[in-house]
Design an enzyme around this catalytic site. Structure first.
Site, mmCIF file in Angstrom:
data_model
loop_
_atom_site.group_PDB
_atom_site.id
_atom_site.type_symbol
_atom_site.label_atom_id
_atom_site.label_comp_id
_atom_site.label_asym_id
_atom_site.label_seq_id
_atom_site.Cartn_x
_atom_site.Cartn_y
_atom_site.Cartn_z
ATOM 1 N N TYR A 31 -5.306 -4.893 -6.853
ATOM 2 C CA TYR A 31 -5.187 -4.485 -5.737
ATOM 3 C C TYR A 31 -4.613 -6.664 -5.168
ATOM 4 C CZ TYR A 31 -5.681 -4.724 -0.882
ATOM 5 O OH TYR A 31 -5.648 -5.433 0.889
ATOM 6 N N LYS B 150 0.954 -1.060 0.233
ATOM 7 C CA LYS B 150 0.252 0.185 -0.167
ATOM 8 C C LYS B 150 0.823 1.387 -0.204
ATOM 9 C CE LYS B 150 -3.784 -2.940 2.755
ATOM 10 N NZ LYS B 150 -4.041 -2.095 3.962
#
Length: 305
Positions: free
Chosen positions: A189, A65
């Site tokens: 993701y 992230k």
């Protein structure tokens, strides 16, 4: 740097010798036996100091992230924060509660909901095909790797499972804060979470985060400002709902992942990666946190001192 090599060796020896006691004293969510431990410290002058099982690969998971946020901030600057907040959540990383409170706006970019919105931003700016590999390629380039291996188990679980993450995206989309296709965002993701890397390569990949000094030129100053802001978010939100305790114990910006890794930064000085599989109740590596606490103390590293 001989002192740093000695400190890394001392920390590795102490963690390895006392692993069982360290994990027994922690608030763990399991009773697994102590696992392997690895650590690496990279410095801007090309130094690399490591100990233990620093060559064992693990999935990057939520550490990715940080790299995704860097790409999003580089692409559209502070506009990112019109869609993602900058406050600690105080809730588990996969909680959906704050999305309801804040009408689809996640509290910060490091909880799952926030990371998914960041991925949506990357899909918008890079297109679905490029976005799926954007973080993978960025990590590869920063670590100086020829190629990056993706963890098959993480890919499969993300594609076949991930119901809660999809629910978060649906909630954000309902409030107009997810613009792309849910499956495309999920693919981006899952790719970034599945990156397999060892502690040595992760420490090198994080070196760009040590460059916080202004250089006097426009682009250099812009990059330094962006890095400082990213590090501030790592300090307040990088360890899930254990970020306050981590800041108290270690005093460095860091980001953890449920793959057992932690990336920590000493601005202008070093990038540190630690890894051990067993996690505390907040999802942070038990031995990793303790190793960073020891390292920061022995090296006298803290952003607060």
């Amino acid at each position: 740097m001989t002192d740093l090599a000695r400190i890394v060796a001392e920390v590795t020896e102490e963690i390895t010798a006392n692993a069982a006691a360290i994990e027994a004293a922690a608030e763990a969510g399991h009773d697994y036996p102590p696992d392997w431990f690895g650590m690496a410290v990279a410095t801007p002058d090309g130094g690399l100091f490591h100990g233990g099982y620093a060559h064992i690969r693990f999935p990057l998971q939520s550490i990715s992230k940080v790299f995704a946020l860097e790409l999003a901030l580089e692409a559209c600057g502070d506009k990112v924060f019109k869609r993602v907040g900058r406050e600690p959540s105080g809730d588990p990383f996969n909680s959906i509660v704050d999305l309801e409170r804040n009408k689809g706006v996640p509290r910060n970019p490091f909880i799952n909901a926030g990371a998914l919105v960041v991925c949506d931003i990357l899909v918008e700016h890079k297109g679905d095909d490029a976005s799926a590999r954007a973080v993978v390629e960025f990590v590869r380039a920063q670590a100086g790797l020829g190629d990056v291996i993706l963890n098959d188990d993480v890919l499969e679980s993300g594609r076949k499972g991930g119901d809660l993450n999809r629910a978060m995206m649906s909630f954000a989309k309902h409030h107009g804060n997810l613009h792309g296709d849910i499956d495309e965002v999920m693919e981006a993701y899952v790719h970034q979470c599945a990156i397999e890397i060892d502690a040595k390569s992760l420490a090198k990949a994080g070196l760009f985060l040590t460059r916080t000094a202004r250089t006097g030129d426009v682009e250099g100053d812009k990059r330094a400002k962006r890095t400082r802001r990213l590090l501030s978010l790592m300090t307040t939100s990088g360890q899930y709902d254990g970020s306050g305790d981590f800041a108290y114990r270690v005093g460095l910006p860091a980001k953890s992942g449920v793959g057992g890794g932690i990336l920590a930064i000493v601005p202008q000085v070093a990038s540190i990666a630690v890894w051990s599989n067993n996690l505390d109740r907040q999802g942070n590596s038990i031995l990793g946190v303790r190793a960073l606490e020891l390292l920061a103390d022995k090296a006298d590293w803290s952003v607060f001192g």
